[in-house]
Every structure is written in C-alpha cells, then in structure tokens.
Write a protein that holds these residues in place. Structure first.
Motif, mmCIF file in Angstrom:
data_model
loop_
_atom_site.group_PDB
_atom_site.id
_atom_site.type_symbol
_atom_site.label_atom_id
_atom_site.label_comp_id
_atom_site.label_asym_id
_atom_site.label_seq_id
_atom_site.Cartn_x
_atom_site.Cartn_y
_atom_site.Cartn_z
ATOM 1 N N UNK A 35 0.747 -1.215 -0.045
ATOM 2 C CA UNK A 35 -0.060 0.053 -0.048
ATOM 3 C C UNK A 35 0.930 1.275 -0.041
ATOM 4 N N UNK A 36 1.824 1.043 0.689
ATOM 5 C CA UNK A 36 2.960 2.370 0.620
ATOM 6 C C UNK A 36 3.374 2.557 -0.765
ATOM 7 N N UNK B 67 2.529 6.987 8.097
ATOM 8 C CA UNK B 67 3.651 7.080 6.918
ATOM 9 C C UNK B 67 3.244 7.976 5.753
ATOM 10 N N UNK B 68 1.845 7.927 5.300
ATOM 11 C CA UNK B 68 1.037 8.764 4.539
ATOM 12 C C UNK B 68 1.319 10.264 4.981
ATOM 13 N N UNK C 109 0.257 3.417 -3.046
ATOM 14 C CA UNK C 109 -0.767 4.702 -2.667
ATOM 15 C C UNK C 109 0.240 6.040 -2.408
ATOM 16 N N UNK C 110 1.322 5.621 -1.823
ATOM 17 C CA UNK C 110 2.177 6.730 -1.184
ATOM 18 C C UNK C 110 3.411 7.253 -2.028
ATOM 19 N N UNK D 191 10.981 7.308 2.992
ATOM 20 C CA UNK D 191 10.475 7.369 1.741
ATOM 21 C C UNK D 191 11.300 7.995 0.534
ATOM 22 N N UNK E 90 7.415 12.153 2.469
ATOM 23 C CA UNK E 90 9.013 11.793 2.446
ATOM 24 C C UNK E 90 9.737 13.108 2.729
ATOM 25 N N UNK F 18 7.843 0.267 6.594
ATOM 26 C CA UNK F 18 8.188 1.193 5.591
ATOM 27 C C UNK F 18 9.871 0.795 5.385
ATOM 28 N N UNK G 56 0.414 2.482 8.168
ATOM 29 C CA UNK G 56 0.451 3.217 6.828
ATOM 30 C C UNK G 56 -0.226 4.682 6.726
#
Lengths: 518, 518
Positions: free
Chosen positions: A58-59, B428-429, A62-63, A243, B433, A285, B425
């Motif tokens: 999902x990361x 994280x979103x 979606x991210x 990220x 970054x 992550x 998640x």
C-alpha cells in the motif's frame, strides 16, 4: 618476486603458511561461515507476514517513494510506474514489484582476490563484516580520537587476522587525515593489499564506485568480462528515510547493478524518528523502501544480486538518541528475516550497541543484537566486530571481544551428534558411581577437541587470576590486539598486480580523484 | 500495630504503597513472570529425544544409581527396584520410572506469605531467582570479601526491590559470620522478614529443612494443614554425580515431598569431570540421575511437584575449571528443555558465568546462559542475578546489570501487535518523504510507552556521557545499588507473626540449632 605468475596452488599454499604465521598468539577456529542449525525465530505467523507485506505494498502503490535520480525515475516510468516529476515521487504496481523481486537470486557467491575467501550469501549461511564508517576510534591506552589512516590500517590488520571476520563493509574507521577527494583511492588500496577478503564500495558519487570496481578487478587479476561475470564485491546503500532514495546512493547502486555486482539496500528506519513509532510500522516502511530499490535494480539488470537490509531500531524517546540491541531491535530483526524469506531474498542485519565504552552495556546490547540477527537467520551481519557509541566509534578492544562472541556463535551452530559413542552409556558404566571422567578412555580419546576453546575468556580461579594481574576482559583484549598487530603478515600479492594498483591510484590522484561537492 | 490481623485487602494495599516507595530511583517493569512468546529452540528431533531417553533408561536399568539413604532404598526396594545393600546401588525398571514420572504435575503454583508474589512454575512461564550460595561477595568499592550477614542482608534488600527477581533460591551470599548450627535460623528469619517472595530450604540435614518449613508456615500465618495443602516454598537438591544421591539431600527432599512441597533435582553434571566428556552423554547422565530421584519422591507422595534440574556444562580441559555460558552450555540447556518436555516436567537452568570480575566476559557468558535457558524454555532460572566467578562470588554490581538484562528478556517476550494502527500506513502517508515522525499524532499518542526503557543503560551521546563523569556500566551499577539500599523498605509483616517467628528462632537456638557434623 618474479613478474611471472606462480600457479594458483603454489600461491594458495604460500598464503596459508603466512596466515598461520600471522596468528600464532590466537587459538582461533578455522576460516568458515556460520551455517545455521536451528530454525529461525519467527514472532509472527504467515498471516502476519502477509499483513506487513500488504501494508508495504500500500505504501508503494498509494504513497510512493521519492527517487532523487533522473535516470532511476526514467527507468521506472518506462516500466510502468506512476512518476511525478515535480515531487520526484514514484508509485509502483504491487504485481510489478513482486515480479521484479522474484528475478533476484535467493543466494549468491562473492569471490574476492583470494578465492579461498569466497562467501556464500544466503542458503542458510551468514557472513560477518568488520565495523564500518565510524568517524572516531578508541582504545584503552590512547582514548578516543578522530579516525586516521594509521588506525584504519591497524583495523584492517585485525580484520585480516580474525577468521570470523569475513569481509570489510566499508572503512572500519574513517581515515579522515586523507583528503576526501582521494581518500577512497588510498583506502581501497590498503583494503585490497592488506586483506584478501571481500570489500565494499561506498556509493558516494560515480568516481568512487567506478574506481573501487576497477581496483577490485585489477587486484583479482581479472578482465572486465571476468569481473562482470560474477560477484566480486558489493555496495550497501541506505535510503534517506522516510520514503526517499538519494542521488549518490542510487547512482552507485545502478553502476554496480550494471556490472552485476551485489547491492545491499538497508533503510535506516529508526522507529519514532525517520519511521513510525511502532516497530511493525517501521518494518513496513523498511520493506517498502527496500523493495522500491530492488525493483529498480532488477529492471536495470535482471537477476543482479540484492540483499534486503534491515536497520530498524528505536530511538530513546527521552533524548531522541538512537538505541540498539534493544528488545525492539531484536524483534525488528526477526521480523525482517521473515519478510526477506517471504520475498526469497538474503538479508542483512548489524551487531550494534549504543554504549560509549566497550563495557558491560556494550556487551549485553551486542549480544542482544547478535541474538536478534542470528535467531532471524541474517545472511550478512554488518558491524559484527568493533562498533561502539551507536556507530560513532570503532573500539580496538571491542573488535577482539566481539570476535570471541562471533566465534562462539559459529561453534554453537555445529550439529549435535547422537551416535552411541556420544550418548556415552559405556563410559558412564565404566566410571561408575565412585569414579571420575578425567581419566577414562572415552575422555582421553576426545578431550583435546571436545569443547570450544576461547581465546579471550579467562577461566582460571580467582587467586590465579589475581596473581596474574587481575585483568578484565577489556584489558586482556587490549593486550591481545596490540600483540596481534605485531604478528600481522600481509596476504601475498603478485608484484605485477601491486604495481598495476599503484599506477592506477597514482593516475587517479593526478586526475583529482573524486568530486567532493555533492 | 494491633495484634488483630488487618483484612487482606488493606494489608495488600499497604504493601503496594510501600513497594512503590521503595523503588523511587528505579524505573522498572511491574512485577510479572516471563511468559514465552517464541517456540523453544530444539537442536534435536523427536527421534533424538528418544535416543537420549533410551540411553538414560539403560543407565537406570543396567547401571543404577547409588542412594546413600536407607529409607530411600527401602522405599525403592518395596516398589520393585533391584537394590544392592552393599554398594547401595538401585536399578530401576523403565516402565516404573515412566509411570512414576507421569504422576508429577507439569506445572504448579508456589505461594509465599504475600500472595501477590505467587509463582507459576511451568505452563510457558519462567521465574528468576537471585544468585544463591556463593561463599564470597564483591563490589567495586570494597573488593572481594568473605560472605557475612551484612552483605547477605543487603543482597536480600536488592532481591526484594527488583521486580524481575521472583524468588531466593538459597542465600545470595553465605553469611559465614553466623555459626553453621544456627545460621539457617537467622538467615531464614531475614529472608522471611526482609522479602515477601518465595524462599528455598537447603537440604542439609533434617533440622534445617524442618525449621525452614515451620518458619515459612508461621510467616504466612498458616495452619499445618494449610501449609501441606499447596506449595509454599521449595528445596533444590544436587546429585553427587556420577550416579549418586547423598544422604542430606535425599533426606531433605523426602521431608519436603511428605508435605507436598516442591523439589528441584539438579545434577551437577560437568562434562569431562563428573559426567562424560560429550554434552549429549552428560545430558543422558543428568536425566538418569534426575529421574531416579523423581521416582523416589513420587513413591513417597504421588503428585508432589518436582522440577527437572539442568546444570550440565563443560570443564576447561586445560585446567579442569568449570566453564559456563559456553556454546556447550547453551546446547545442554536446550537439550534439557527437550527432555523435560518429553517427561512433561517443568525444568530449571541457571544464569552462570566463569568470570572473576563483572566485566565483558561475565556479561557475554551470562547472555549466552540466558539465551540457552530461555530459548530452551526453562521454567525456573537459578542464579539469575549476581553470579560471578563460577558461583564463588556474588557481585552487587552484577545483580544490577543482570536485572537490566532480565527485564529486557521479559519485555522481549511481549506479543507482537499487527493491528492497522501498528502497521502505521496512515502515519507514513501523513509524514511523507519530507517529514519527521517525532511530531506526528501517531507518535504523540504512543511515545511515552512505545519502547522499553532501561534503568542502567546510558544512551546519551559521548560528549554528554563524558561530561557526566564517563561512568561505565559497572560504575553506574555500583551507584545504583548503593542508592537502592538507602531506599529499601521492608515488606509489611504483622507484629504477631514477627513475634512468633522471633520466638521460634530463640527457642531453636536454645536447643542448639542444627547438627554440624554431617
């Protein structure tokens, strides 16, 4: 020595004789990798692994992950990723990630200039690396000091002497007295001439990586095609969590992948700082950041060896300082191992601690770290010997203490023999209720090799220990490392190869070495 | 205080308040036993377990065990064993041994005078005991000295303060300044008044064992029938390896069994000395010696709780000194765990090391020992805190360092939560970054309790650590134990009970205490 190359067998025999001479003060186990005997410790079940996998996907879907390298984004875009050129963010389709990840081998062999030092990465084996990259070093006599070439070279000598050190994963201490533009040339020259084990190239700009590959090729006497044909060295890249993969790391990783040299991808996901405050979230992550780079490298060179790196630990929430060798770190390592096995990739952990001194805390945190990575079946252990101060110092005495612990873990993994002789019922009968086993034939036949023999532990009684100076483990480690340095013998290298390396270093220095402005 | 007993709930609340006051300098985990999360590590398969079992049965059937107690031989003879009255050797039928072993419970609960300190022995739980029986003690300030009552009492204070210490398995250091004939009276009085945790009686002659049981009964305010109804204390006996159980140990064990109090049977089978030079052979002998006593105790009192003790380690074949925390010890512990589970018995290991100083060696050997016993799912760990010098000294600083390690192992066994919130998640979103997790709501909601918080580790950076005095773990442990001693508060005891205990001690001293000539 003649410029004619001696036959390989003669060269190797020479090498073994010299190695034996080098370790006369050290009653160590022969060169061998750790081979796991027990099942890995798995704190979550298969359903739990799928949950972490799904969250990581999902990361990625979606991210997304930021790739600070235009070539990388271009490659990923062509492969179908959704790329935002303003934010440099890349989103991945999960099926694509899984297909690409499946192209990477589950194990591979890296062969340095001395083929006797080849390492199997994966397949139930583990390789230990020397501490890498601390800016400082310390020992009992001279205290803590900034890293320098003399200490760097002494660390290399120890890394060559100890059989339980399988590779150098960077510079065991940063030789800061060499200018950054040419440091890699002198340092890699030292690594390749003073050790014959696998080395690592820092992904810090194109020149450093290319120079390292070229020097490894020269040192092993290989053609370019021979170098490209199989793993000869590796790099380790860290994502810039959260990220993000930065330019120098990506650039180096892509250069190695193009020549099919292995890349370890180790996100430094400190829970509560660069990653979620939950260990499970940090592993999510870590997994996403790692697989994003795996996908890129498999697009560049399908089948190139990659290693899933795990550096998830927690911070001290009071001070924000990183903590290592904690219960959280142990579980993070085991979870990382479960994820790596799910993706069929080898994985890397570290022997880390946060102590400012090679004291009891350094040891209990190191042992926790080793339990975490080894119970999780890590295939590569970075910083296995010498790390203190959260990685900011390399301790000479800690190198020796860690090697004692590493050897014990190698020995611990020997299979258990349940033959009738080992069960020893006849010896029990022979000795009976009034005897002693010291003298019996069963003992006489075995006592020389029956048990692990440590080189650093002192098992004398208190009075003998006191009479001999009441040295602590730290003090004994100090004396031993000093003595070993006097006994160090460089591994043999043909004159022609050494000259070629020297010429390369001289030429590259004249050219200015590497840029220092990135 | 009135001689009227306050209600139990009032008494317990009082106790909790005092305990809280006692530990103001110590940020420790609440009182709890370790509950295993992982599967045990099992180095051999089911067939291998049967091989060790069969070998142990051959020792019992064909070779036999010497019982130096006529009552024991009489009981075993009546049950069908083959007894040689000249050699005092007893041979067992294997079916009989298995039938009797099956009568012992797989788990049981021991309840001391404070019912909040009850311990479950077995059932995936582990209890940690303070170091027991060293003749010497040491600390950083005063060095090594012969055991004495003042140090003994200080050790008891620490054993009461630390929540990760669940019981005293003897005297944490021998109070040698008290005459041997009355030592047990003063020592057990101190144990029962200065701690409210489970205690142990030494099986060293009938008077000591009977006095201990009587004092435990008085301290808990129990009738004789109430005392006999469930486990309130325990003894630990060691066989006189090879193949022998001596009189005082057997006598004490039989006395406890008659009152259905638990007995731990721990052969001290040092491979290469009192047992075969092979670890597997030593486990065979350990198993045979242990089960011979289990059979006897189940004949005396079917269903009486027994614990399979494991103390198999190896000697240093160069000096004959015992070694602990070795790779061999780790495997011996795991094999012992497999055998105990095969017989459906709880089992006991130890946190041992052979270092003469609470230094790095003491810590890596201790951690090895803890890994061995905990990965093997020991239910009781003797000497969990404070042991150095192969058991010949109790170190105050090692108590503190070990408790730090024990707490971490307790915390390590917490279940892993894989809820959506833990997968993080959304956090994280949210951070993305370019952010940092320190400030986000997900972190804010959790940071106070997210991670294990050590009481002894120093995670500050080098400069702060240096400025604060550059204290090693050993020095920090020294300061902490001294401070804790000033904060110690005795657990409450009703005046009537204390007076009854005092009167018992006075009377028994007048009667001369225990014989000292065995």
């Amino acid at each position: 020595m003649s410029r004619l190359r001696p036959g390989r067998s003669a060269s190797r025999r020479h090498n073994r004789e010299q190695s034996a001479a080098a370790v006369s003060s050290l009653n160590q186990l022969p060169w061998q990798q750790l081979a796991y005997l027990d099942k890995p410790t798995e704190p979550i079940d298969a359903e739990g692994v799928l949950k972490i996998h799904d969250a990581a996907m999902r990361v990625l879907e979606d991210i997304g992950i930021v790739f600070l390298h235009e070539d990388a984004r271009e490659i990923l875009k062509k492969a179908g990723c959704s790329v935002d050129e303003t934010t440099m963010n890349v989103r991945f389709d999960r099926d694509m990630v899984m297909e690409l990840t499946a192209k990477a081998p589950s194990s591979f062999t890296m062969t340095p200039r001395n083929p006797d030092r080849a390492l199997e990465i994966g397949n139930g084996k583990c390789a230990f690396g020397m501490v890498a990259s601390p800016p400082n070093t310390m020992d009992l006599e001279r205290g803590r000091r900034v890293g320098n070439r003399a200490d760097f070279r002494d660390m290399l000598r120890l890394s060559q002497i100890f059989n339980c050190i399988h590779f150098n994963g960077g510079y065991p201490v940063e030789p800061i007295d060499i200018h950054a533009s040419v440091r890699h040339l002198d340092a890699i020259y030292d690594l390749l001439t003073m050790t014959d084990k696998i080395i690592h190239a820092y992904s810090l700009g194109p020149e450093r990586v290319e120079d390292a590959m070229e020097m490894v090729r020269i040192a092993a006497g290989l053609s370019h095609a021979e170098f490209d044909a199989s793993p000869r060295m590796f790099t380790n890249i860290n994502s810039s969590s959260p990220l993000k993969h930065d330019w120098p790391m990506l650039d180096g990783a892509m250069r190695l992948a193009r020549r099919r040299q292995p890349v370890i991808i180790a996100p430094f996901t400190l829970a509560g700082a660069m990653a979620p405050v939950t260990i499970v979230g940090s592993v999510v992550q870590q997994t996403a950041e790692c697989l994003a780079a795996v996908a890129l490298l498999q697009l560049i060179s399908p089948g190139t060896p990659v290693v899933m790196g795990a550096f998830t630990s927690n911070v001290d929430m009071k001070s924000g300082s990183p903590a290592f060798g904690t219960p959280e770190y142990m579980r993070a390592m085991q979870l990382s191992g479960q994820m790596a096995r799910f993706y069929n990739l080898p994985w890397r952990g570290s022997n880390a601690n946060a102590s400012n001194h090679p004291d009891g805390q350094a040891v209990w945190e190191s042992q926790n770290s080793l339990v975490g990575v080894l119970s999780g079946h890590a295939n590569v252990v970075f910083h296995a010997a010498g790390w203190v101060e959260g990685g900011l110092s390399a301790s000479f005495e800690k190198v020796v203490m860690d090697c004692e612990m590493l050897q014990q873990w190698i020995y611990y993994n020997r299979p258990v023999d349940l033959s009738e002789d080992e069960l020893a019922v006849e010896a029990i009968r022979e000795v009976g209720p009034n005897g002693h086993f010291f003298g019996c034939q069963h003992t006489q036949d075995r006592y020389r090799t029956a048990f692990y023999s440590p080189f650093l532990s002192d098992w004398r009684n208190y009075e003998s220990w006191l009479e001999a100076g009441a040295q602590t483990a730290h003090e004994r480690a100090h004396r031993l490392y000093k003595k070993l340095l006097t006994e160090y013998v460089a591994p043999p290298m043909e004159d022609s190869i050494r000259e070629e390396l020297e010429a390369f270093v001289a030429r590259r220095k004249e050219e200015g070495g590497a840029k220092t402005d990135f």
